[in-house]
Design a protein around this motif. Structure first.
Motif, PDB file in Angstrom:
ATOM      1  N   LEU A 129       0.848  -1.191   0.000  1.00 58.58           N
ATOM      2  CA  LEU A 129       0.000   0.000   0.000  1.00 58.58           C
ATOM      3  C   LEU A 129       0.882   1.238   0.000  1.00 58.58           C
ATOM      4  O   LEU A 129       1.905   1.284   0.685  1.00 58.58           O
ATOM      5  N   ALA A 130       0.515   2.229  -0.778  1.00 59.39           N
ATOM      6  CA  ALA A 130       1.215   3.506  -0.749  1.00 59.39           C
ATOM      7  C   ALA A 130       0.191   4.614  -0.545  1.00 59.39           C
ATOM      8  O   ALA A 130      -0.871   4.594  -1.158  1.00 59.39           O
ATOM      9  N   VAL A 131       0.503   5.512   0.375  1.00 56.84           N
ATOM     10  CA  VAL A 131      -0.391   6.643   0.635  1.00 56.84           C
ATOM     11  C   VAL A 131       0.410   7.914   0.460  1.00 56.84           C
ATOM     12  O   VAL A 131       1.477   8.070   1.060  1.00 56.84           O
ATOM     13  N   ASP A 132      -0.088   8.822  -0.368  1.00 58.18           N
ATOM     14  CA  ASP A 132       0.604  10.092  -0.584  1.00 58.18           C
ATOM     15  C   ASP A 132       0.189  11.108   0.468  1.00 58.18           C
ATOM     16  O   ASP A 132      -0.860  10.971   1.087  1.00 58.18           O
ATOM     17  N   ALA A 133       1.025  12.132   0.620  1.00 53.89           N
ATOM     18  CA  ALA A 133       0.672  13.217   1.526  1.00 53.89           C
ATOM     19  C   ALA A 133      -0.635  13.842   1.061  1.00 53.89           C
ATOM     20  O   ALA A 133      -0.897  13.942  -0.143  1.00 53.89           O
ATOM     21  N   LYS A 134      -1.458  14.258   1.998  1.00 59.44           N
ATOM     22  CA  LYS A 134      -2.754  14.898   1.777  1.00 59.44           C
ATOM     23  C   LYS A 134      -3.803  13.959   1.190  1.00 59.44           C
ATOM     24  O   LYS A 134      -4.867  14.392   0.757  1.00 59.44           O
ATOM     25  N   GLU A 135      -3.493  12.676   1.169  1.00 62.69           N
ATOM     26  CA  GLU A 135      -4.447  11.725   0.627  1.00 62.69           C
ATOM     27  C   GLU A 135      -5.292  11.141   1.759  1.00 62.69           C
ATOM     28  O   GLU A 135      -4.801  10.976   2.872  1.00 62.69           O
ATOM     29  N   VAL A 136      -6.554  10.831   1.461  1.00 62.60           N
ATOM     30  CA  VAL A 136      -7.413  10.159   2.437  1.00 62.60           C
ATOM     31  C   VAL A 136      -7.728   8.760   1.905  1.00 62.60           C
ATOM     32  O   VAL A 136      -8.295   8.625   0.828  1.00 62.60           O
ATOM     33  N   LEU A 194     -11.202  17.750   8.476  1.00 61.00           N
ATOM     34  CA  LEU A 194      -9.768  17.467   8.459  1.00 61.00           C
ATOM     35  C   LEU A 194      -9.314  17.088   7.058  1.00 61.00           C
ATOM     36  O   LEU A 194      -8.279  17.548   6.570  1.00 61.00           O
ATOM     37  N   ALA A 195     -10.109  16.259   6.379  1.00 65.88           N
ATOM     38  CA  ALA A 195      -9.757  15.813   5.029  1.00 65.88           C
ATOM     39  C   ALA A 195      -9.698  17.009   4.089  1.00 65.88           C
ATOM     40  O   ALA A 195      -8.795  17.120   3.263  1.00 65.88           O
ATOM     41  N   GLN A 196     -10.655  17.931   4.249  1.00 66.87           N
ATOM     42  CA  GLN A 196     -10.683  19.106   3.372  1.00 66.87           C
ATOM     43  C   GLN A 196      -9.481  20.013   3.610  1.00 66.87           C
ATOM     44  O   GLN A 196      -9.026  20.696   2.706  1.00 66.87           O
ATOM     45  N   GLU A 197      -8.974  20.006   4.851  1.00 60.61           N
ATOM     46  CA  GLU A 197      -7.792  20.838   5.146  1.00 60.61           C
ATOM     47  C   GLU A 197      -6.510  20.199   4.639  1.00 60.61           C
ATOM     48  O   GLU A 197      -5.434  20.775   4.792  1.00 60.61           O
ATOM     49  N   GLY A 198      -6.608  18.989   4.087  1.00 59.52           N
ATOM     50  CA  GLY A 198      -5.429  18.363   3.515  1.00 59.52           C
ATOM     51  C   GLY A 198      -4.664  17.474   4.467  1.00 59.52           C
ATOM     52  O   GLY A 198      -3.471  17.233   4.288  1.00 59.52           O
ATOM     53  N   THR A 199      -5.321  16.981   5.532  1.00 58.94           N
ATOM     54  CA  THR A 199      -4.672  16.045   6.451  1.00 58.94           C
ATOM     55  C   THR A 199      -4.550  14.676   5.776  1.00 58.94           C
ATOM     56  O   THR A 199      -5.502  14.220   5.152  1.00 58.94           O
ATOM     57  N   THR A 200      -3.383  14.065   5.913  1.00 59.01           N
ATOM     58  CA  THR A 200      -3.226  12.701   5.405  1.00 59.01           C
ATOM     59  C   THR A 200      -3.883  11.747   6.380  1.00 59.01           C
ATOM     60  O   THR A 200      -3.570  11.770   7.565  1.00 59.01           O
ATOM     61  N   MET A 201      -4.814  10.950   5.878  1.00 56.72           N
ATOM     62  CA  MET A 201      -5.569  10.088   6.791  1.00 56.72           C
ATOM     63  C   MET A 201      -5.678   8.674   6.239  1.00 56.72           C
ATOM     64  O   MET A 201      -5.900   8.472   5.050  1.00 56.72           O
ATOM     65  N   ILE A 202      -5.506   7.700   7.145  1.00 58.04           N
ATOM     66  CA  ILE A 202      -5.857   6.317   6.823  1.00 58.04           C
ATOM     67  C   ILE A 202      -6.967   5.937   7.789  1.00 58.04           C
ATOM     68  O   ILE A 202      -6.795   6.033   9.010  1.00 58.04           O
ATOM     69  N   VAL A 203      -8.118   5.578   7.241  1.00 58.35           N
ATOM     70  CA  VAL A 203      -9.302   5.378   8.068  1.00 58.35           C
ATOM     71  C   VAL A 203      -9.827   3.953   7.883  1.00 58.35           C
ATOM     72  O   VAL A 203     -10.157   3.553   6.769  1.00 58.35           O
ATOM     73  N   VAL A 204      -9.859   3.211   8.983  1.00 62.19           N
ATOM     74  CA  VAL A 204     -10.551   1.922   8.972  1.00 62.19           C
ATOM     75  C   VAL A 204     -11.986   2.210   9.356  1.00 62.19           C
ATOM     76  O   VAL A 204     -12.240   2.795  10.413  1.00 62.19           O
ATOM     77  N   THR A 205     -12.924   1.877   8.486  1.00 61.82           N
ATOM     78  CA  THR A 205     -14.304   2.252   8.778  1.00 61.82           C
ATOM     79  C   THR A 205     -15.307   1.297   8.146  1.00 61.82           C
ATOM     80  O   THR A 205     -14.974   0.536   7.239  1.00 61.82           O
ATOM     81  N   HIS A 206     -16.521   1.347   8.670  1.00 61.54           N
ATOM     82  CA  HIS A 206     -17.625   0.626   8.054  1.00 61.54           C
ATOM     83  C   HIS A 206     -18.623   1.613   7.457  1.00 61.54           C
ATOM     84  O   HIS A 206     -19.681   1.217   6.999  1.00 61.54           O
TER      85      HIS A 206
END
Lengths: 282, 324
Positions: free
Chosen positions: A32-39, A202-214
């Protein structure tokens, strides 16, 4: 061993990550690769290894195989001249302080007020001055809509309020990456919205987030990418509209079918309730 | 009625209102009160008129300077110091017991096993006799220096300071060491229960914020564990207060009960002396109970129905405002 180069634009990069608890292999090679500011939202049935993967990134568990880089730095281990060494506790603490984590069960410190919870880490870990931290902490509490609850203890707050304080507490360390481990699963349905609202901001402000969710609605609306996991492997990943609306893999399809059935059952129940209320109103 | 609101339906003969019923009679309670009243009178009669109490002597004995000195030094000071060291060592033992290091775990277990097995009276007697083991005194320096020096063919010693063993193990210091060592074994179990009572998520959340294990333990886990640790520690403190009367086994003479008994032996008045001792222990443990109540409140912050400081302040401000 060939050295694996990290691409600078990936904030998080996981290569062939495996994790076993005894003989039970929970993760079987996650890339898995996650870029900065990516959700990125991690979806999948329970037991698929989503939470374990999140905990590996923050070193709540030590990975069995593969590599994880955060900000170009190897997590948990250190490569010195081609030899691998387990990182020292102090080093692990430093790496963790760059990553914010929000837990399913909030895990607020019950003996501290909301404000003290938010102030604790910047004051005690980063050694910043109390006055500065207090100002920032109050701003954060204001951001999550709890400025008036600063002096309350967690036991005096609702679940949704506690989770918002927990988000503010994680943000106080100014992390490069935010991890959310099923942040709304322990909440009463009517309190889910307020927490998701904060996460959307937070996502709109450009926070990098990895979210486990249902929460499929949240994933579809907010995520840049969704990753569908099942039985310790990534089955499918891509933009939310592709994966959620026209999945390619059979396992994704059947999972989404189950989620849909559940949602429909709930919707039918809601509709019935609305119908009854309507009749009463007439 | 004056309290009716506009929405309340009217009360009429077939829709009864407030209940004015006779309470249930409890004749048994009155019998119990009578019996207790009689017993109390009998007791007071004995305490006041029985000549064996000899109240003037009781207060006279309580006022003797060796008795007062024995109370402050032998009872209060030894209790406080023993508990401070006992709690400190006990918490360290508990953390050792819960660590991943099997050696530390084992040491903690052996310590608890050993010191819980020995009666305090026996332990204090042993403390008094420990000087026999260290006839040349206790020294700080290089371990096995005499052996190493012998091997190297040198002379002299590698010691920074030497203390007289009898000065350490006999007297109040020996009492504190013995009682604290014994107390630590009990406190280790109490502290372990306290630490285990804190949710594992607390340690994880603290570490996720970048705290080291030690800092998370000190700042997050232990303060919460205190809620569970304080009440039994209060009991331990009161038990310690009473166990200071065992100091006589060392022997320590600057101690309340020993000094009072000395007066009793001189005056051939045993009973008033025992009354004096009882009064002293009653007063001291009453004061400790107040301290315990304060600590329980302090470490109960954020749990249960307690209001936050702000609300308390607001309530106080309101009260002050209305008083004006």
């Amino acid at each position: 061993m060939t050295a694996i180069s990290t691409e600078a634009d990936h904030l998080v990069r996981a290569v062939n990550v495996t994790k076993s608890f005894g003989t039970n292999e929970v993760l079987k090679g996650i890339d898995l690769a996650v870029d900065a500011k990516e959700v990125v939202c991690l979806l999948g049935p329970s037991g698929s290894g989503k939470t374990t993967f999140l905990r590996l990134i923050n070193q709540m568990e030590l990975l069995t195989g593969g590599r994880i880089w955060v900000g170009g730095e190897l997590i948990g281990i250190e490569d010195r001249n081609g030899k691998l060494y387990v990182r020292k506790d102090k080093d692990i603490a430093r790496q963790r302080s760059r990553i914010g984590m929000v837990f399913q069960r909030f895990n607020l410190f019950p003996h501290m007020t909301a404000l003290e919870n938010v102030m604790e880490a910047p004051v005690k870990v980063k050694r910043q001055s109390k006055a500065d931290v207090r100002k920032e902490a109050l701003e954060l509490l204001d951001m999550v809509g709890l400025a008036d609850r600063a002096r309350y203890y967690p036991s005096q707050l609702s679940g949704g309020q506690q989770q918002r304080v927990a988000i503010a507490r994680a943000l106080a360390m100014k992390p490069e990456l935010m991890l959310f481990d099923e942040p709304t699963s322990a909440l009463d349905p009517e309190l889910v919205g307020e927490v998701l609202g904060v996460m959307r901001d937070l996502a709109q402000e450009g926070t990098t987030m990895i979210v486990v969710t249902h929460e499929m609605g949240f994933a579809r609306e907010v995520a840049d990418r969704v990753v569908f996991m099942d039985q310790g492997v990534v089955v499918e990943e891509g933009p939310p509209n592709e994966v959620l609306l026209s999945p390619k893999e059979e396992r994704t399809k059947s999972f989404l079918r189950r989620v849909k059935q559940q949602a429909e059952a709930e919707a039918a129940h809601d509709e019935e309730l609305a119908h009854i209320l309507e009749e009463v109103a007439d | 009625m004056t309290t009716t609101t506009e929405a309340r339906p009217a009360v009429s003969d077939d829709r009864p209102g407030l209940i004015h019923a006779k309470p249930v009679r409890h004749p048994g309670r009155w019998v119990a009160i009578a019996v207790i009243a009689v017993l109390t009178l009998m007791f007071l009669n004995m305490v006041i008129f029985n000549p064996a109490f000899n109240w003037p002597l009781v207060f006279q004995a309580m006022n003797q300077s060796p008795v007062i000195e024995g109370f402050w030094k032998g009872t209060i000071l030894v209790t406080i110091l023993s508990m401070i060291f006992g709690v400190a060592v006990g918490v360290v033992l508990a953390v050792m017991r819960l660590s991943d290091n099997p050696v530390l775990k084992g040491v903690s277990w052996v310590y608890t096993w050993f010191f819980r097995a020995i009666p305090r009276y026996v332990l204090l007697t042993i403390m008094g006799a420990l000087g026999v083991l260290f006839t040349t005194g206790l020294a700080i320096g290089v371990p096995f220096d005499w052996k190493i020096i012998q091997w190297l063919g040198l002379s002299g010693d590698w010691r920074i300071a030497t203390f007289d063993a009898n000065a350490i193990f006999v007297g109040l210091i020996g009492g504190v060491i013995g009682l604290a060592a014994s107390e630590a074994a009990y406190m280790a179990e109490i502290a372990r229960a306290g630490i285990l009572s804190v949710d594992r998520g607390q340690m994880e959340a603290a570490q996720a914020l970048g705290m080291s294990r030690g800092k998370a333990m000190r700042r997050i886990v232990l303060p919460q564990a205190m809620r569970v640790i304080v009440p039994p520690t209060g009991n331990e403190t009161i038990a310690m207060l009473k166990d200071t009367s065992l100091l006589l086994a060392i022997p320590v003479t600057t101690e309340l009960f020993f000094q009072l008994q000395a007066i009793g032996a001189r005056t051939f008045q045993v009973f008033p002396i025992l009354v004096a001792a009882t009064l002293y222990y009653l007063i001291a443990s009453s004061i400790l109970m107040v301290g315990q109540a304060y600590l329980e409140k302090r470490f109960g912050r954020g749990f249960g129905t307690q209001v936050s400081e702000d609300k308390e302040k607001a309530a106080k401000g309101l009260a002050a405002g209305s008083a004006k």
